[in-house]
Design an enzyme around this catalytic site. Sequence first.
Site, PDB file in Angstrom:
ATOM      1  N   ARG A   1       0.819  -1.212   0.000  1.00  0.00           N
ATOM      2  CA  ARG A   1       0.000   0.000   0.000  1.00  0.00           C
ATOM      3  C   ARG A   1       0.856   1.267   0.000  1.00  0.00           C
ATOM      4  O   ARG A   1       0.518   2.254   0.661  1.00  0.00           O
ATOM      5  CB  ARG A   1      -0.943   0.028   1.219  1.00  0.00           C
ATOM      6  CG  ARG A   1      -1.948  -1.098   1.285  1.00  0.00           C
ATOM      7  CD  ARG A   1      -3.128  -0.815   0.361  1.00  0.00           C
ATOM      8  NE  ARG A   1      -4.212  -1.714   0.620  1.00  0.00           N
ATOM      9  CZ  ARG A   1      -5.371  -1.358   1.173  1.00  0.00           C
ATOM     10  NH1 ARG A   1      -5.587  -0.122   1.520  1.00  0.00           N
ATOM     11  NH2 ARG A   1      -6.310  -2.250   1.351  1.00  0.00           N
TER      12      ARG A   1
ATOM     13  N   ARG B   1      -2.891   7.341   1.366  1.00  0.00           N
ATOM     14  CA  ARG B   1      -3.217   8.532   2.143  1.00  0.00           C
ATOM     15  C   ARG B   1      -2.105   9.087   3.025  1.00  0.00           C
ATOM     16  O   ARG B   1      -2.160  10.223   3.450  1.00  0.00           O
ATOM     17  CB  ARG B   1      -4.455   8.244   3.006  1.00  0.00           C
ATOM     18  CG  ARG B   1      -5.731   8.346   2.196  1.00  0.00           C
ATOM     19  CD  ARG B   1      -6.919   7.945   3.003  1.00  0.00           C
ATOM     20  NE  ARG B   1      -6.877   6.504   3.264  1.00  0.00           N
ATOM     21  CZ  ARG B   1      -7.688   5.868   4.082  1.00  0.00           C
ATOM     22  NH1 ARG B   1      -8.582   6.552   4.768  1.00  0.00           N
ATOM     23  NH2 ARG B   1      -7.609   4.564   4.234  1.00  0.00           N
TER      24      ARG B   1
ATOM     25  N   ARG C   1      -6.598  13.323  -4.321  1.00  0.00           N
ATOM     26  CA  ARG C   1      -7.899  12.788  -3.881  1.00  0.00           C
ATOM     27  C   ARG C   1      -8.921  13.890  -3.622  1.00  0.00           C
ATOM     28  O   ARG C   1     -10.128  13.641  -3.666  1.00  0.00           O
ATOM     29  CB  ARG C   1      -7.717  11.931  -2.624  1.00  0.00           C
ATOM     30  CG  ARG C   1      -7.382  10.497  -2.910  1.00  0.00           C
ATOM     31  CD  ARG C   1      -8.566   9.680  -3.421  1.00  0.00           C
ATOM     32  NE  ARG C   1      -9.411   9.211  -2.329  1.00  0.00           N
ATOM     33  CZ  ARG C   1     -10.636   9.605  -2.105  1.00  0.00           C
ATOM     34  NH1 ARG C   1     -11.192  10.513  -2.867  1.00  0.00           N
ATOM     35  NH2 ARG C   1     -11.328   9.108  -1.094  1.00  0.00           N
TER      36      ARG C   1
ATOM     37  N   ASP D   1      -7.414  -1.423  -7.051  1.00  0.00           N
ATOM     38  CA  ASP D   1      -7.936  -2.086  -5.855  1.00  0.00           C
ATOM     39  C   ASP D   1      -8.349  -3.500  -6.221  1.00  0.00           C
ATOM     40  O   ASP D   1      -8.689  -3.769  -7.376  1.00  0.00           O
ATOM     41  CB  ASP D   1      -9.139  -1.332  -5.276  1.00  0.00           C
ATOM     42  CG  ASP D   1      -9.447  -1.833  -3.876  1.00  0.00           C
ATOM     43  OD1 ASP D   1      -8.772  -1.382  -2.930  1.00  0.00           O
ATOM     44  OD2 ASP D   1     -10.310  -2.708  -3.719  1.00  0.00           O
TER      45      ASP D   1
ATOM     46  N   TYR E   1     -15.762 -10.096   0.077  1.00  0.00           N
ATOM     47  CA  TYR E   1     -16.316  -8.759  -0.188  1.00  0.00           C
ATOM     48  C   TYR E   1     -17.588  -8.810  -1.028  1.00  0.00           C
ATOM     49  O   TYR E   1     -18.440  -7.944  -0.921  1.00  0.00           O
ATOM     50  CB  TYR E   1     -15.277  -7.884  -0.901  1.00  0.00           C
ATOM     51  CG  TYR E   1     -14.182  -7.422   0.030  1.00  0.00           C
ATOM     52  CD1 TYR E   1     -14.384  -6.358   0.903  1.00  0.00           C
ATOM     53  CD2 TYR E   1     -12.956  -8.071   0.070  1.00  0.00           C
ATOM     54  CE1 TYR E   1     -13.388  -5.935   1.776  1.00  0.00           C
ATOM     55  CE2 TYR E   1     -11.952  -7.658   0.933  1.00  0.00           C
ATOM     56  CZ  TYR E   1     -12.180  -6.593   1.788  1.00  0.00           C
ATOM     57  OH  TYR E   1     -11.210  -6.188   2.651  1.00  0.00           O
TER      58      TYR E   1
HETATM   59  O1  1CP Z   1       0.173   1.148  -3.316  1.00  0.00           O
HETATM   60  C1  1CP Z   1      -0.492   0.102  -3.342  1.00  0.00           C
HETATM   61  O2  1CP Z   1      -0.239  -0.845  -2.574  1.00  0.00           O
HETATM   62  C2  1CP Z   1      -1.543  -0.080  -4.422  1.00  0.00           C
HETATM   63  C3  1CP Z   1      -2.861   0.172  -4.045  1.00  0.00           C
HETATM   64  C4  1CP Z   1      -3.833  -0.784  -3.357  1.00  0.00           C
HETATM   65  C5  1CP Z   1      -3.802  -2.180  -3.122  1.00  0.00           C
HETATM   66  C6  1CP Z   1      -2.665  -3.148  -3.381  1.00  0.00           C
HETATM   67  C7  1CP Z   1      -5.076  -0.316  -2.899  1.00  0.00           C
HETATM   68  C8  1CP Z   1      -5.481   1.096  -2.941  1.00  0.00           C
HETATM   69  N1  1CP Z   1      -5.816  -1.385  -2.465  1.00  0.00           N
HETATM   70  C9  1CP Z   1      -5.060  -2.540  -2.571  1.00  0.00           C
HETATM   71  C10 1CP Z   1      -5.450  -3.917  -2.243  1.00  0.00           C
HETATM   72  C11 1CP Z   1      -6.570  -4.158  -1.324  1.00  0.00           C
HETATM   73  N2  1CP Z   1      -7.774  -3.487  -1.249  1.00  0.00           N
HETATM   74  C12 1CP Z   1      -6.630  -5.228  -0.379  1.00  0.00           C
HETATM   75  C13 1CP Z   1      -5.565  -6.262  -0.208  1.00  0.00           C
HETATM   76  C14 1CP Z   1      -4.429  -5.733   0.545  1.00  0.00           C
HETATM   77  C15 1CP Z   1      -4.607  -5.592   2.032  1.00  0.00           C
HETATM   78  O3  1CP Z   1      -4.955  -6.589   2.674  1.00  0.00           O
HETATM   79  O4  1CP Z   1      -4.355  -4.497   2.529  1.00  0.00           O
HETATM   80  C16 1CP Z   1      -7.854  -5.159   0.287  1.00  0.00           C
HETATM   81  C17 1CP Z   1      -8.350  -6.071   1.388  1.00  0.00           C
HETATM   82  C18 1CP Z   1      -8.575  -4.052  -0.268  1.00  0.00           C
HETATM   83  C19 1CP Z   1      -9.928  -3.606   0.086  1.00  0.00           C
HETATM   84  C20 1CP Z   1      -9.923  -2.168   0.457  1.00  0.00           C
HETATM   85  N3  1CP Z   1      -9.937  -1.149  -0.437  1.00  0.00           N
HETATM   86  C21 1CP Z   1      -9.818  -1.608   1.735  1.00  0.00           C
HETATM   87  C22 1CP Z   1      -9.710  -2.392   3.040  1.00  0.00           C
HETATM   88  C23 1CP Z   1     -11.053  -2.472   3.667  1.00  0.00           C
HETATM   89  C24 1CP Z   1     -11.164  -3.622   4.616  1.00  0.00           C
HETATM   90  O5  1CP Z   1     -12.125  -4.382   4.459  1.00  0.00           O
HETATM   91  O6  1CP Z   1     -10.290  -3.734   5.501  1.00  0.00           O
HETATM   92  C25 1CP Z   1      -9.837  -0.198   1.590  1.00  0.00           C
HETATM   93  C26 1CP Z   1      -9.805   0.842   2.672  1.00  0.00           C
HETATM   94  C27 1CP Z   1      -9.908   0.064   0.202  1.00  0.00           C
HETATM   95  C28 1CP Z   1      -9.872   1.396  -0.476  1.00  0.00           C
HETATM   96  C29 1CP Z   1      -8.515   1.751  -0.952  1.00  0.00           C
HETATM   97  N4  1CP Z   1      -7.742   0.936  -1.776  1.00  0.00           N
HETATM   98  C30 1CP Z   1      -6.559   1.570  -2.047  1.00  0.00           C
HETATM   99  C31 1CP Z   1      -6.574   2.855  -1.376  1.00  0.00           C
HETATM  100  C32 1CP Z   1      -5.476   3.885  -1.442  1.00  0.00           C
HETATM  101  C33 1CP Z   1      -7.800   2.945  -0.693  1.00  0.00           C
HETATM  102  C34 1CP Z   1      -8.291   4.128   0.116  1.00  0.00           C
HETATM  103  C35 1CP Z   1      -9.171   4.935  -0.762  1.00  0.00           C
HETATM  104  C36 1CP Z   1      -9.072   6.404  -0.569  1.00  0.00           C
HETATM  105  O7  1CP Z   1      -8.122   7.045  -1.061  1.00  0.00           O
HETATM  106  O8  1CP Z   1      -9.961   6.977   0.049  1.00  0.00           O
END
Ligand code: 1CP
Length: 348
Positions: free
Chosen positions: A24, A28, A37, A73, A156
């Site tokens: 990640r 943010r 954003r 994502d 999900y």
């Molecule tokens: O830089 C990077 O790593 C690339 C971006 C990336 C990746 C690899 C994002 C951006 N999401 C993911 C994968 C992802 N998304 C996973 C697997 C990795 C992990 O376990 O952390 C999962 C479970 C998600 C689902 C997801 N999307 C969540 C987690 C929610 C939960 O159930 O715990 C969230 C908060 C998101 C939104 C999201 N995805 C990515 C960002 C930067 C964001 C935040 C959005 C924003 O800017 O408001």
Amino acid sequence: MIEPLLIRAFKHEPLVRPPVWIMRQAGRYLSEYRTLRQAHSFLELCKSPELAAQVTMQPIHILDPDAAIIFSDILVVGEGMGLEIDFNPGPKVANPIRSRSDILALKNPETTADLGFVFDALRITKKELWELSASKPGEPKALIGFAGAPWTLACYFLDQSLFKNHYATQVLLHQDAETLHLLLDRLTKIVTDYLLGQVEHGADVIQLFDTWAGNLSAEDFSRFALPCIQRICEALRSQNCPVILYINGCAHLLEALRQSGADGISIDWRVPLSTAEEVLGNRILLQGNLDPAALYSAPEHLAKKTKTMLNALKRKSGYIANLGHGILPTTPRDNARLFIDTIKEGWE
Ligand code: 1CP
């Protein structure tokens, strides 16, 4: 051209230091990301290839890790299947799967029409990485593509409103295993095609996120989640693309993970790297595993913890330094940089 360190790590070449990146790493905790954003929703960023490439490159310029991971994502595949997904910031599915007929009604995403924006973002980023390495001395950087593994996507996409911690997926497993298998089988095919497309458009390495598979017992993991992972890894092997598998809470699954077919396993912070090395052996690359919360330590403590992690393994190859899960949104960026710089000092 010299190969990126990340690729050389998969060949288990002895290296003076391991490659490093941060799960990640775009997001943010970077003010540059927050600025973008303010002008665009998260999905707008994902779906505009130029912007997605720009966000992908932000941590490259700021932290100088050894790999870029494409900004996207795990849930974007759902839209092409007919699911309505929104993020604020966590994902929410407006029409989750509630029945067998909902599964049968799912569409197969047209990889190019429905997910072409990811492929275009990969293509643009690959070019930018190439230009960067041509203009600047230093190690060339690898490009990582990714997808959610079928079990985690099911967590999900199924209706979870009656349960906590994505439990509805486990409930379905016990109530109606055949229906769950039907969904997992569909998702396996969809994820495989999607990842093969990512490789075709420039991904050097794939990370498969099975974040929620740690909720399963080892036996259920082996029956439900593992066969999907194995099929995906086999397909990518035919393209010579290394795969890293990440599961949050994988301590009880290490034995089963020897059979995953993944070239590398990303270990969460609860498992000592030395234990993972003992159980998984030397042929499987290891990635990880600093606790993301450790990035809030005082700098001298963080440097010490990072060095302890680095020297916990017997091996001096087949390792990628990383965190044990994604970087937290309020992490001080100087500490993210210190983590990477400390790894670059190499093994003791
Ligand atoms: O830089 C990077 O790593 C690339 C971006 C990336 C990746 C690899 C994002 C951006 N999401 C993911 C994968 C992802 N998304 C996973 C697997 C990795 C992990 O376990 O952390 C999962 C479970 C998600 C689902 C997801 N999307 C969540 C987690 C929610 C939960 O159930 O715990 C969230 C908060 C998101 C939104 C999201 N995805 C990515 C960002 C930067 C964001 C935040 C959005 C924003 O800017 O408001």
